[in-house]
Each structure stands twice: as C-alpha cells, then as structure tokens.
Design a protein around this motif. Structure first.
Motif, PDB file in Angstrom:
ATOM      1  N   LEU A 158       0.823  -1.205   0.000  1.00 21.50           N
ATOM      2  CA  LEU A 158       0.000   0.000   0.000  1.00 21.50           C
ATOM      3  C   LEU A 158       0.858   1.257   0.000  1.00 21.50           C
ATOM      4  O   LEU A 158       0.560   2.219  -0.716  1.00 21.50           O
ATOM      5  N   THR A 159       1.922   1.252   0.792  1.00 20.50           N
ATOM      6  CA  THR A 159       2.804   2.417   0.855  1.00 20.50           C
ATOM      7  C   THR A 159       3.417   2.717  -0.505  1.00 20.50           C
ATOM      8  O   THR A 159       3.451   3.872  -0.957  1.00 20.50           O
ATOM      9  N   VAL A 160       3.893   1.678  -1.184  1.00 20.12           N
ATOM     10  CA  VAL A 160       4.510   1.859  -2.502  1.00 20.12           C
ATOM     11  C   VAL A 160       3.476   2.323  -3.524  1.00 20.12           C
ATOM     12  O   VAL A 160       3.733   3.239  -4.328  1.00 20.12           O
ATOM     13  N   LEU A 161       2.285   1.720  -3.512  1.00 17.99           N
ATOM     14  CA  LEU A 161       1.255   2.077  -4.480  1.00 17.99           C
ATOM     15  C   LEU A 161       0.781   3.517  -4.286  1.00 17.99           C
ATOM     16  O   LEU A 161       0.537   4.240  -5.261  1.00 17.99           O
ATOM     17  N   ILE A 162       0.656   3.948  -3.036  1.00 14.83           N
ATOM     18  CA  ILE A 162       0.245   5.329  -2.768  1.00 14.83           C
ATOM     19  C   ILE A 162       1.313   6.296  -3.253  1.00 14.83           C
ATOM     20  O   ILE A 162       1.019   7.356  -3.826  1.00 14.83           O
ATOM     21  N   ALA A 163       2.595   5.935  -3.056  1.00 24.01           N
ATOM     22  CA  ALA A 163       3.681   6.782  -3.551  1.00 24.01           C
ATOM     23  C   ALA A 163       3.648   6.880  -5.078  1.00 24.01           C
ATOM     24  O   ALA A 163       3.794   7.962  -5.650  1.00 24.01           O
ATOM     25  N   LEU A 164       3.435   5.739  -5.755  1.00 21.06           N
ATOM     26  CA  LEU A 164       3.403   5.740  -7.218  1.00 21.06           C
ATOM     27  C   LEU A 164       2.198   6.514  -7.756  1.00 21.06           C
ATOM     28  O   LEU A 164       2.269   7.096  -8.847  1.00 21.06           O
ATOM     29  N   SER A 165       1.113   6.543  -6.994  1.00 22.96           N
ATOM     30  CA  SER A 165      -0.102   7.213  -7.467  1.00 22.96           C
ATOM     31  C   SER A 165       0.031   8.728  -7.500  1.00 22.96           C
ATOM     32  O   SER A 165      -0.869   9.417  -7.991  1.00 22.96           O
ATOM     33  N   ASN A 166       1.152   9.258  -7.008  1.00 24.21           N
ATOM     34  CA  ASN A 166       1.365  10.708  -7.073  1.00 24.21           C
ATOM     35  C   ASN A 166       1.587  11.198  -8.496  1.00 24.21           C
ATOM     36  O   ASN A 166       1.737  12.411  -8.708  1.00 24.21           O
ATOM     37  N   VAL A 167       1.613  10.279  -9.450  1.00 30.93           N
ATOM     38  CA  VAL A 167       1.689  10.699 -10.850  1.00 30.93           C
ATOM     39  C   VAL A 167       0.455  11.522 -11.226  1.00 30.93           C
ATOM     40  O   VAL A 167       0.529  12.412 -12.085  1.00 30.93           O
ATOM     41  N   GLY A 168      -0.674  11.258 -10.583  1.00 32.76           N
ATOM     42  CA  GLY A 168      -1.909  12.009 -10.849  1.00 32.76           C
ATOM     43  C   GLY A 168      -1.782  13.488 -10.512  1.00 32.76           C
ATOM     44  O   GLY A 168      -1.947  14.354 -11.384  1.00 32.76           O
ATOM     45  N   PRO A 169      -1.477  13.823  -9.244  1.00 37.42           N
ATOM     46  CA  PRO A 169      -1.327  15.249  -8.918  1.00 37.42           C
ATOM     47  C   PRO A 169      -0.161  15.911  -9.650  1.00 37.42           C
ATOM     48  O   PRO A 169      -0.221  17.112  -9.937  1.00 37.42           O
ATOM     49  N   LEU A 170       0.882  15.145  -9.944  1.00 35.99           N
ATOM     50  CA  LEU A 170       2.004  15.715 -10.690  1.00 35.99           C
ATOM     51  C   LEU A 170       1.554  16.169 -12.085  1.00 35.99           C
ATOM     52  O   LEU A 170       1.888  17.273 -12.539  1.00 35.99           O
ATOM     53  N   PHE A 171       0.760  15.326 -12.752  1.00 33.91           N
ATOM     54  CA  PHE A 171       0.261  15.673 -14.081  1.00 33.91           C
ATOM     55  C   PHE A 171      -0.629  16.909 -14.032  1.00 33.91           C
ATOM     56  O   PHE A 171      -0.497  17.822 -14.856  1.00 33.91           O
ATOM     57  N   VAL A 172      -1.536  16.959 -13.064  1.00 37.44           N
ATOM     58  CA  VAL A 172      -2.463  18.094 -12.957  1.00 37.44           C
ATOM     59  C   VAL A 172      -1.704  19.387 -12.667  1.00 37.44           C
ATOM     60  O   VAL A 172      -1.959  20.439 -13.283  1.00 37.44           O
ATOM     61  N   THR A 173      -0.740  19.327 -11.737  1.00 32.40           N
ATOM     62  CA  THR A 173       0.019  20.532 -11.387  1.00 32.40           C
ATOM     63  C   THR A 173       0.831  21.037 -12.574  1.00 32.40           C
ATOM     64  O   THR A 173       0.863  22.247 -12.856  1.00 32.40           O
ATOM     65  N   LEU A 174       1.492  20.128 -13.291  1.00 38.40           N
ATOM     66  CA  LEU A 174       2.282  20.540 -14.455  1.00 38.40           C
ATOM     67  C   LEU A 174       1.389  21.106 -15.555  1.00 38.40           C
ATOM     68  O   LEU A 174       1.765  22.073 -16.229  1.00 38.40           O
ATOM     69  N   ALA A 175       0.206  20.508 -15.731  1.00 35.48           N
ATOM     70  CA  ALA A 175      -0.717  21.009 -16.753  1.00 35.48           C
ATOM     71  C   ALA A 175      -1.177  22.415 -16.426  1.00 35.48           C
ATOM     72  O   ALA A 175      -1.241  23.290 -17.309  1.00 35.48           O
ATOM     73  N   HIS A 176      -1.497  22.678 -15.155  1.00 38.82           N
ATOM     74  CA  HIS A 176      -1.911  24.031 -14.757  1.00 38.82           C
ATOM     75  C   HIS A 176      -0.757  25.024 -14.909  1.00 38.82           C
ATOM     76  O   HIS A 176      -0.968  26.182 -15.266  1.00 38.82           O
TER      77      HIS A 176
ATOM     78  N   LEU B 101      -4.887  -5.040  -5.414  1.00 39.41           N
ATOM     79  CA  LEU B 101      -3.759  -4.123  -5.564  1.00 39.41           C
ATOM     80  C   LEU B 101      -4.011  -3.118  -6.689  1.00 39.41           C
ATOM     81  O   LEU B 101      -3.661  -1.936  -6.573  1.00 39.41           O
ATOM     82  N   THR B 102      -4.623  -3.572  -7.786  1.00 40.67           N
ATOM     83  CA  THR B 102      -4.925  -2.664  -8.891  1.00 40.67           C
ATOM     84  C   THR B 102      -5.924  -1.594  -8.458  1.00 40.67           C
ATOM     85  O   THR B 102      -5.743  -0.393  -8.723  1.00 40.67           O
ATOM     86  N   LEU B 103      -6.989  -2.025  -7.786  1.00 37.94           N
ATOM     87  CA  LEU B 103      -7.999  -1.071  -7.331  1.00 37.94           C
ATOM     88  C   LEU B 103      -7.449  -0.153  -6.248  1.00 37.94           C
ATOM     89  O   LEU B 103      -7.843   1.013  -6.151  1.00 37.94           O
ATOM     90  N   THR B 104      -6.521  -0.666  -5.443  1.00 39.42           N
ATOM     91  CA  THR B 104      -5.863   0.174  -4.443  1.00 39.42           C
ATOM     92  C   THR B 104      -5.091   1.305  -5.103  1.00 39.42           C
ATOM     93  O   THR B 104      -5.147   2.466  -4.671  1.00 39.42           O
ATOM     94  N   PHE B 105      -4.367   0.989  -6.176  1.00 41.35           N
ATOM     95  CA  PHE B 105      -3.614   2.014  -6.900  1.00 41.35           C
ATOM     96  C   PHE B 105      -4.559   3.067  -7.486  1.00 41.35           C
ATOM     97  O   PHE B 105      -4.291   4.271  -7.394  1.00 41.35           O
ATOM     98  N   ILE B 106      -5.668   2.622  -8.075  1.00 44.32           N
ATOM     99  CA  ILE B 106      -6.615   3.567  -8.671  1.00 44.32           C
ATOM    100  C   ILE B 106      -7.213   4.484  -7.603  1.00 44.32           C
ATOM    101  O   ILE B 106      -7.286   5.713  -7.767  1.00 44.32           O
ATOM    102  N   LEU B 107      -7.628   3.895  -6.474  1.00 41.22           N
ATOM    103  CA  LEU B 107      -8.223   4.698  -5.401  1.00 41.22           C
ATOM    104  C   LEU B 107      -7.199   5.644  -4.787  1.00 41.22           C
ATOM    105  O   LEU B 107      -7.535   6.776  -4.419  1.00 41.22           O
ATOM    106  N   ALA B 108      -5.956   5.200  -4.674  1.00 43.70           N
ATOM    107  CA  ALA B 108      -4.906   6.083  -4.152  1.00 43.70           C
ATOM    108  C   ALA B 108      -4.667   7.250  -5.097  1.00 43.70           C
ATOM    109  O   ALA B 108      -4.462   8.396  -4.659  1.00 43.70           O
TER     110      ALA B 108
END
Length: 427
Positions: free
Chosen positions: A51-69, A116-123
C-alpha cells in the motif's frame, strides 16, 4: 441575514463537508480494513508495504495536474476532472466490494491483482483530490474552506468508527494447555461483526454521497453565476467568492510569507500523513489494544474539531502558527520516543502512560490540523493559483514523509513491535 439565507449558508457548509469527506476516504478505509483483508489475501502482512509503494506511485496524478496548470493554464477543466476522479472512485469502490478477494496465479503463486490494482486507482483518486478539490474551493468564500477541512477530518474519522463497529482487531488472551500439560497465553481474535465486503460497500456509498454533494455545489455556483449577471443579492453574496474579490484584489502570491506558509504546510503534512502514522502502532499497542483504539479514534476526532474551531477563531499570525507547529512537534517527539522504546515504553502498565499517549496523539493531530486549515484559509486570499500550490504542498509533504519512514520501518526495522498477550518487559 434572514432565516432563508442562513439555511442556504448552512446547507452549503454541509455540502462542502460531505464533498471534503470524499477526498481521502478511500485510502483511509483501505488502511483501517487491513487487519481484516490480510486474513484472506495471500500477501498477508506484506500488504502495508504494498500500500505504501502504491500510494507513492499514485502521485503521478497530482504531478500531471500541477504541471498542466503550470505549463498550459486553462488546458484542464477543473470541474470535469473532479467529476471524473470522483466517479472513478465510486466505480472502483464498487469493484473493490465485488472482487477484493479474487486472486490470480502469477509465477506459481497466488496474487491479489484485483485488490492491488484497485488500491492504486483509489490512491490516485485521493492524491489527485489535493490539487483539484482545493482549487475548486476558490469559487466559494474563504470561510467554506474550513468546512472542507472538517470534511477531510471526517474522511479519517468515519472509516475508523465503522471499523470499531465492525470489531476490527479485537482480541482476548486465552490460557491454552498443550499436549505436554504446559500452559501458554495466546491471543484469540474475535470474529468481525460484518465482512470486508460490507465495509467496502459502505465506502462506495459514502463516495457516492461525496460525488452528489459536489454535483450540487457545482450546480449552486453555476446558478449563482447566472444570477449575478442580473445583480448580486444578499444570499448570492454570502455564498460566492466573487463578493470578496470585488471588495479587495488578490495580494501578490510569490512572497516570502507565502513561501514560508507553503513550507510549513508541507512539513505539517509530512508529520501528520507520513511520519507519525507509520509508527502509531509502535507507540500505542504496547499499552494495550484499548489504548490503541482510543488514540486512533480521539486523534481522528481532534482533526475535525480543530477545523471547526478555526471556523470561529482563525489565527493569521505566522509567528502564532509557528508556535503551534512547534508545540505539535514536541508532542510528536514524545510519540516518536514511545515508538523507539517499543515494546517497553515509559510508564508501561500505568494509567498515566495510557493517558499521556492518548492525549499526545489528540494534541498532535489537533494542533497540526488547526495549522493546516489556517494556512489554507490565508492562501485562499492569494487566488486560484495559491490554492493549487497549497494542494501540491500538502501532497509533496505527505509523500516525503511516507518515503522517509518506509525504509526505516519496513526495510531496516528500526522499531520493534510487541507480541499480543506476551509480557517481555517484566524481566
């Protein structure tokens, strides 16, 4: 303000709370339900590391949004992003309730691919909420951002209360006699009152409530935008940020004070979302499971209570907020000290030890929650961009705190956990 306007303002506060509750509800639910799902999934107690690793990897979402803005302002439609991630959260929660225990044979071993897949999506949904939900709050007056953080506090408190009703982690120590006639005390975990499937269905319902609340808020803001074209009325002014904007322009954003507040916000979230939660079991469980549950529940309760206090008494001084953060760090240092001495922390077996650890968690969480909501309220005055960077600071701080503690806890094992029903400290 007449009664109709007051009811309208109260209803908007309620909608904002329910909207904010959906921000981190999924990840918090996954964490509190770990003791139940580990009994059925093949990864067992390796799941927290996953879970810790998947939550860390899921930061690609906010990174994309911040760079786009940052690189292409106006490219992303903020409201449709929120609709998309909240809808994805609802669908993923439903899928989790249906298939969380399904496994797939990979490399000769069963793996929890669905979980694990759904955990990554929810994270990813939760992480992205920090850089989308907060900027949306710019469309409402600054007083409503405090209600938003009350809702974020409920995103941790509600799953915790549901897990308590479920009976997660409840055990009793039983005297067992083996074949040789020797007696040993072993833990016996009670059966939960309802299954993980029902828990995840409740999670899906709460996510749907959050989505419906945002849809209503979005409809309200669009309706008031049209009504303002015909003239601003009292209720419209009470519920619209534009009234504040017409009274005074936004101050300059990139100032030393703002940079300091963003840094303080990042440090606060590193401690509250990354560093201290990773050692909570080590600091509390040696005093007993009841102490652990009290610290978790009352600590999570302190979060929305501190945000509620900020709705009526907001401290805007940088020095004052720094003093509060320093006091919170002192309580955090005490908690970290208890974890370092685990499984034999100071005052073990004494009521004073139990009271101190519970109070320390309450004050640590409450003080930093107040600091976070105060900084966010101040940054609201800096405009939409300020709230975007506010969300980014929250996310970066949380990520750095988790990345710092993961190797210390899971790789180098610097903290030692006690054994249930086994006293290793009386010698």
């Amino acid at each position: 303000m007449d009664n109709t306007t007051m009811r309208g303002v109260f209803f908007t506060h309620l909608l904002v709370v329910l909207f904010g509750m959906g921000s981190w509800l999924s990840v918090n639910s996954l964490w509190v339900e770990l003791p139940v799902v580990t009994k059925s999934l093949p990864e067992g107690w390796s799941l927290p590391a996953y879970l810790t690793v998947l939550i860390a990897l899921s930061n690609v979402g906010p990174l994309f949004v911040t760079l786009a803005h940052r690189c292409s302002p106006g490219l992303l439609n903020e409201r449709w992003i929120i609709y998309s991630i909240q809808s994805l959260g609802v669908v993923s929660s439903v899928a989790l309730a249906l298939w969380w225990d399904r496994t797939v044979l990979i490399g000769g071993a069963q793996r929890s691919v669905a979980y694990l897949t759904l955990t990554f999506i929810l994270a990813a949904v939760c992480c992205t909420s920090n850089v989308t939900f907060l900027p949306f709050m710019f469309h409402l007056p600054s007083k409503f951002i405090r209600s938003f953080f009350v809702g974020q506090g409920f995103s941790a408190l509600v799953p915790c209360l549901v897990a308590l009703v479920q009976g997660v982690g409840q055990l009793e120590c039983r005297n067992i006699t083996d074949a040789n006639g020797s007696h040993t005390i072993q833990p016996h975990y009670w059966e939960e009152n309802f299954s993980a499937t029902i828990f995840f269905w409740l999670q899906a319902v709460l996510m749907l409530v959050s989505l419906a609340s945002f849809a209503t808020l979005n409809w309200q803001t669009a309706l008031r935008s049209r009504s303002r074209e015909q003239g601003i009325g009292e209720e419209s002014c009470q519920l619209s940020a534009e009234c504040e904007q017409t009274q005074k322009p936004n101050p300059p954003f990139c100032t030393p004070s703002t940079v300091y507040l963003l840094s303080l916000l990042a440090v606060s979230n590193a401690l509250t979302n990354g560093v201290l939660p990773s050692i909570q079991t080590y600091s509390c469980l040696p005093y007993g499971s009841t102490t652990f549950h009290l610290a978790v529940v009352l600590g999570n309760l302190a979060n929305p209570l501190a945000c509620f206090v900020a709705m009526f008494a907001l401290w805007r001084s940088n020095i004052g907020l720094s003093v509060l953060a320093l006091l919170g760090m002192l309580f955090g240092a005490y908690i970290l000290t208890l974890a370092a001495f685990s499984p034999c922390p100071p005052l073990l077996g004494k009521s004073a030890g139990v009271a101190l650890v519970v109070i320390a968690w309450m004050l640590f969480t409450g003080m930093f929650s107040y600091v976070k909501v105060s900084i966010s309220s101040i940054l609201h005055e800096g405009g939409h961009s300020a709230l975007l960077w506010c969300g980014a600071a929250i996310q970066v701080g949380s990520l750095l705190g988790a990345l710092l503690m993961f190797p210390l806890v899971s790789v180098y094992h610097l903290f030692t956990s006690g054994q249930p029903c086994l006293d290793t400290c009386s010698q």
